[in-house]
Motif scaffolding. Structure first.
Motif, PDB file in Angstrom:
ATOM      1  N   LYS A  81      37.951  26.411  50.124  1.00  0.00           N
ATOM      2  CA  LYS A  81      38.451  27.521  51.059  1.00  0.00           C
ATOM      3  C   LYS A  81      39.361  28.368  50.265  1.00  0.00           C
ATOM      4  N   THR A  82      38.568  28.953  49.028  1.00  0.00           N
ATOM      5  CA  THR A  82      39.395  29.932  48.197  1.00  0.00           C
ATOM      6  C   THR A  82      38.552  31.056  47.579  1.00  0.00           C
ATOM      7  N   TYR A  83      39.349  32.201  47.257  1.00  0.00           N
ATOM      8  CA  TYR A  83      38.666  33.402  46.964  1.00  0.00           C
ATOM      9  C   TYR A  83      39.086  33.711  45.385  1.00  0.00           C
ATOM     10  N   VAL A  84      38.315  34.304  44.555  1.00  0.00           N
ATOM     11  CA  VAL A  84      38.715  34.768  43.458  1.00  0.00           C
ATOM     12  C   VAL A  84      39.007  36.303  43.198  1.00  0.00           C
ATOM     13  N   VAL A  85      39.934  36.616  42.962  1.00  0.00           N
ATOM     14  CA  VAL A  85      40.235  38.097  42.996  1.00  0.00           C
ATOM     15  C   VAL A  85      40.586  38.612  41.515  1.00  0.00           C
ATOM     16  N   ASP A  86      40.748  39.705  41.363  1.00  0.00           N
ATOM     17  CA  ASP A  86      41.009  40.671  39.958  1.00  0.00           C
ATOM     18  C   ASP A  86      42.499  40.910  40.003  1.00  0.00           C
ATOM     19  N   ALA A  87      43.104  40.003  39.195  1.00  0.00           N
ATOM     20  CA  ALA A  87      44.652  40.442  39.120  1.00  0.00           C
ATOM     21  C   ALA A  87      45.076  41.666  38.338  1.00  0.00           C
ATOM     22  N   LYS A 143      42.545  31.797  32.751  1.00  0.00           N
ATOM     23  CA  LYS A 143      42.523  32.737  33.977  1.00  0.00           C
ATOM     24  C   LYS A 143      43.635  33.883  33.879  1.00  0.00           C
ATOM     25  N   SER A 144      44.876  33.574  33.332  1.00  0.00           N
ATOM     26  CA  SER A 144      45.916  34.429  33.457  1.00  0.00           C
ATOM     27  C   SER A 144      45.611  35.547  32.255  1.00  0.00           C
ATOM     28  N   TRP A 145      44.992  34.928  31.144  1.00  0.00           N
ATOM     29  CA  TRP A 145      44.694  35.811  29.843  1.00  0.00           C
ATOM     30  C   TRP A 145      43.618  36.766  30.210  1.00  0.00           C
ATOM     31  N   LEU A 146      42.745  36.413  31.247  1.00  0.00           N
ATOM     32  CA  LEU A 146      41.699  37.261  31.584  1.00  0.00           C
ATOM     33  C   LEU A 146      41.803  37.837  32.946  1.00  0.00           C
ATOM     34  N   GLY A 147      42.958  37.804  33.515  1.00  0.00           N
ATOM     35  CA  GLY A 147      43.297  38.657  34.636  1.00  0.00           C
ATOM     36  C   GLY A 147      42.558  38.249  35.923  1.00  0.00           C
ATOM     37  N   ILE A 148      42.503  36.725  36.190  1.00  0.00           N
ATOM     38  CA  ILE A 148      41.989  36.257  37.203  1.00  0.00           C
ATOM     39  C   ILE A 148      42.785  35.387  38.094  1.00  0.00           C
ATOM     40  N   GLN A 149      42.719  35.673  39.400  1.00  0.00           N
ATOM     41  CA  GLN A 149      43.560  34.914  40.222  1.00  0.00           C
ATOM     42  C   GLN A 149      42.814  34.262  41.464  1.00  0.00           C
ATOM     43  N   VAL A 150      43.201  32.937  41.876  1.00  0.00           N
ATOM     44  CA  VAL A 150      42.570  32.219  43.020  1.00  0.00           C
ATOM     45  C   VAL A 150      43.469  32.294  44.196  1.00  0.00           C
ATOM     46  N   ILE A 151      43.152  32.610  45.291  1.00  0.00           N
ATOM     47  CA  ILE A 151      43.913  32.735  46.469  1.00  0.00           C
ATOM     48  C   ILE A 151      43.289  31.831  47.615  1.00  0.00           C
ATOM     49  N   GLN A 152      44.043  31.739  48.529  1.00  0.00           N
ATOM     50  CA  GLN A 152      43.598  31.335  49.941  1.00  0.00           C
ATOM     51  C   GLN A 152      43.175  32.427  50.831  1.00  0.00           C
ATOM     52  N   PRO A 153      42.551  32.253  52.122  1.00  0.00           N
ATOM     53  CA  PRO A 153      42.028  33.523  52.920  1.00  0.00           C
ATOM     54  C   PRO A 153      43.220  34.229  53.151  1.00  0.00           C
ATOM     55  N   THR A 154      44.314  33.524  53.387  1.00  0.00           N
ATOM     56  CA  THR A 154      45.734  34.317  53.733  1.00  0.00           C
ATOM     57  C   THR A 154      46.280  35.070  52.674  1.00  0.00           C
ATOM     58  N   GLY A 155      45.927  34.982  51.415  1.00  0.00           N
ATOM     59  CA  GLY A 155      46.536  35.487  50.133  1.00  0.00           C
ATOM     60  C   GLY A 155      47.472  34.821  49.471  1.00  0.00           C
ATOM     61  N   ASP A 156      47.650  33.647  50.029  1.00  0.00           N
ATOM     62  CA  ASP A 156      48.564  32.759  49.264  1.00  0.00           C
ATOM     63  C   ASP A 156      48.098  32.107  48.087  1.00  0.00           C
TER      64      ASP A 156
END
Length: 721
Positions: A210-216, A128-141
């Motif tokens: 209860k997570t979201y996938v965002v573009d890092a 995920k770090s190679w491809l610029g992907i991050q998983v976060i909580q609804p709060t952004g943590d």
């Protein structure tokens, strides 16, 4: 009037560092990251396992027992996936194989744990770090380890693969592994496809965790839409600076859901709490009282029953202690009553009595009593049988006919009891160890004992070192489906007959699939139409055995003796006969195709119309064999000895004959000369071997007439024009 500005609290949002302009959309990168994660874990297991398996098969040197943990793990996986039974030879492996298989076990676990830890702590695995992907909580943590385990272990893999397994196991597709693989892939695709249906590109595993996938790879300063609510304070703080603009500040707070508090509820409902507490106490007291009374009564009944049984047992023992000649009938009645008594001491006592009894009628009574007691008496009869065999062997050098006859009678009684139990409880006795049990007939007994276990299910039992010479085991079963009721899975019942003596035994039609029969004596045994597929027969003696139409597909017969055996129309497809002795066998019509027959000895064997296509016969001794009409297409005959062999009508096309010895080989039938004929007749060309295109340039000891025939039939030789 100036427009008010709203300040939102984004303290929990992680700023993402900018790496470059985004080229590939987020969704393909998510799929690629998932494939990389799965491939990394899979490769960490398959690579060391494959190397270890290669070393186990092709490596040479000392072997050690496979690690118990590895053996248990392999057994659990094989039972779960219904894998085929593993060969018994895998119990011993090279030390390096043990180490590599340990690596294959620990590496995927370690990598999975590390990836989950990284996902929980940073929101990113290595792919995920190679491809610029991050998983976060609804709060952004970042998700946290617990949420990461739920998201990946349960949502992404656990439920989809578990659902696929249940469908495969109980929908009629078991044990087809291809169907399971297809179902697993389909479920994973469906679970991943949920990303396309969600409004925020969330898969089912994201919803569960209860997570979201965002573009890092977003630019600095870009804000991520946070799905948490904004609560506006009712009182505004207004500040009027000197420049005349008014700023209204609203603070965002994450909504808190009140938690249930038992102590607070009890304070708010004192009456209900008191009534509930009193009810629980009353029920507990009554339950304890009733349970205590039941327990006391059961213990009293058990003591009374035990006391009565003990009194009956002691009374029967007193009866058995009376003189034999005066109370014979009482002793018979006491023996039969003792067998019916539900007392754990009864069976050992009856077996001990059999080991000391001198009266033949009472021996028969003891046999009946032990048979009526069921399979529980088998372990004690087995020990008595071995003890009597040792006593007879120790007495063989002494001149005591009376003692020897008595021991023989006791042994005969134990043999008959074991045989009856095996017959009456066919298919019920599994994994029993008949190690070194003597079930052979005694020559000085009248009538002589003969073990007859025709059509009996003996699958899963061990007969290592047992003596079953002259036994009749026609159509008996030594292989069966395991607890899952399916053949070809890991829990199949497989018998072990290694080191046993089946000399002159009748095993016609017996099912010995996958059986371990190493170093077993099967001289003169009747194995006609027996099923010996994939059986392990290394080092066994099958001299003069009858194997007509037997099925030995993929059987292992390394260094096995088949001298003088009848192999007519037997099937040895893909069998391993390396170093075997097949001197003077009858093998007409037998199938040896695709087998490993290197360094085997076939001198003077009858191999009329047998099939050796695609077979390895390197350095084999085929001297004086009759290979008339044999199929030797694509056979490896390098360095083979075919002196004086008959190859008329044999098909040698595609065979490798380098350095083979063809001295005196007949390529065609030769008519016997008549009495008035001076010269020997020429060979019949119509009966010549099929050698068109076969290379004889490196064949040894060819004479002129052989070379001429080779040239006429289209073979290749330097002397052919």
């Amino acid at each position: 009037m100036a427009s008010p500005t709203i300040e939102q609290n984004n303290k929990r949002s992680r700023p993402f560092s900018h790496i470059g302009e985004r080229v590939v959309p987020l969704l393909p990168r998510r799929c690629a990251a998932w494939l990389l994660e799965a491939s990394l874990i899979t490769a960490s297991a398959l690579v060391p396992y494959s190397i270890g398996e290669y070393i186990r098969i092709y490596g040479q040197g000392e072997t050690v027992p496979i690690s118990p943990v590895l053996a248990q793990t392999r057994e659990s996986i094989s039972k779960t996936l219904a894998l085929p039974p593993s060969p018994q030879s895998e119990a011993e492996v090279p030390p390096l194989t043990n180490l590599l298989w340990w690596t294959a076990l620990l590496a995927p676990i370690s990598i999975s744990a590390w990836q989950l830890y990284q996902l929980g702590k940073t929101g990113q695995t290595l792919p995920k770090s190679w491809l610029g992907i991050q998983v976060i909580q609804p709060t952004g943590d970042v998700p946290g380890v617990g949420r990461a385990v739920v998201r990946e272990g349960l949502g992404r893999y656990g439920l989809p693969l578990g659902t696929a397994y249940l469908i495969w196991r109980y929908a009629g597709a078991f044990p087809a592994l291809g169907v399971l693989s297809g179902l697993a892939g389909l479920m994973l695709v469906i679970e991943g496809g949920m990303v396309l249906l969600g409004s925020r590109r969330r898969g089912w595993h994201d919803c569960l965790g209860k997570t979201y996938v965002v573009d890092a790879w977003q630019h600095l300063g870009e804000e991520i839409q946070q799905p948490y609510a904004v609560e506006v304070q009712s009182n505004w703080s207004t500040h009027v600076p000197q420049d005349g603009f008014t700023t209204i500040i609203l603070t965002a707070h994450e909504l808190e859901i009140p938690k249930f508090n038992l102590l607070r509820w009890m304070r708010q409902h004192p009456g209900t709490t008191i009534v509930s507490g009193v009810g629980v106490v009353v029920i507990s007291v009554l339950g304890t009282f009733v349970g205590t009374q039941i327990y006391i009564q059961n213990q009293a009944n058990y003591r009374d029953s035990t006391q009565q049984n003990n009194q009956v047992f002691l009374a029967l023992v007193d009866q058995l202690s009376s003189p034999v000649l005066e109370n014979l009938e009482e002793r018979r009645a006491a023996i039969l009553a003792l067998a019916r008594l539900n007392d754990p001491r009864a069976i050992p006592l009856l077996v001990d009595l059999l080991g000391q009894e001198e009266n033949l009628p009472l021996m028969e009574t003891l046999q009946q009593a032990l048979v009526s007691s069921g399979v529980e008496s088998l372990p004690y009869l087995h020990r008595l049988n071995r003890s009597l065999v040792n006593d007879i062997a120790a007495l063989s050098g002494e001149n005591s006919d009376e003692d020897g006859t008595l021991l023989e009678s006791r042994l005969l009684t134990s043999q008959r009891a074991i045989a009856k139990l095996l017959t009456l409880h066919s298919g019920e006795i599994r994994s029993f160890d008949f190690d070194r049990t003597n079930l052979a007939g005694r020559s000085n007994q009248d009538p002589q004992f003969t073990l007859v276990l025709d059509r009996v299910d003996l699958a899963g039992n061990s007969f290592r070192g047992a003596i079953l010479s002259n036994a009749s085991l026609e159509n008996s079963r030594f292989y069966g489906a395991g607890e899952d009721g399916r053949f070809g899975t890991f829990d199949d019942w497989i018998s072990d007959l290694s080191g046993a003596d089946f000399k002159e035994a009748n095993l016609r039609g017996a099912i010995l699939t996958l059986a371990l029969i190493e170093n077993t004596n099967l001289m003169g045994a009747n194995l006609q139409q027996a099923d010996l597929r994939e059986a392990q027969l290394t080092g066994s003696n099958l001299s003069r055995a009858n194997l007509v139409a037997a099925n030995l597909t993929a059987a292992v017969l390394k260094n096995t003796s088949l001298t003088g055996a009848n192999l007519t129309e037997a099937n040895f497809y893909r069998a391993n006969l390396q170093g075997g002795s097949l001197v003077k066998i009858e093998g007409a019509g037998a199938n040896f195709s695709s087998g490993d027959l290197t360094q085997s000895n076939w001198q003077e064997a009858n191999l009329f119309q047998s099939n050796f296509s695609d077979t390895n016969l390197r350095e084999a001794n085929l001297a004086a064999t009759d290979l008339t009409g044999a199929n030797l297409r694509n056979t490896d005959l390098r360095n083979a000895d075919l002196r004086n062999a008959n190859l008329s009508q044999a098909d040698l096309r595609g065979a490798n004959l380098a350095e083979a010895n063809f001295q005196g080989v007949n390529f065609s039938q030769i008519l016997a000369p008549s009495s008035d004929q001076f010269l020997a007749p020429a060979p019949q060309e119509a009966s010549a071997a099929k050698i068109e295109g076969v290379d004889f340039s490196k064949v040894r000891n060819l004479n002129i007439r052989q070379v001429e025939l080779i040239c006429r039939q289209g073979g290749k030789h330097p002397q052919c024009s």
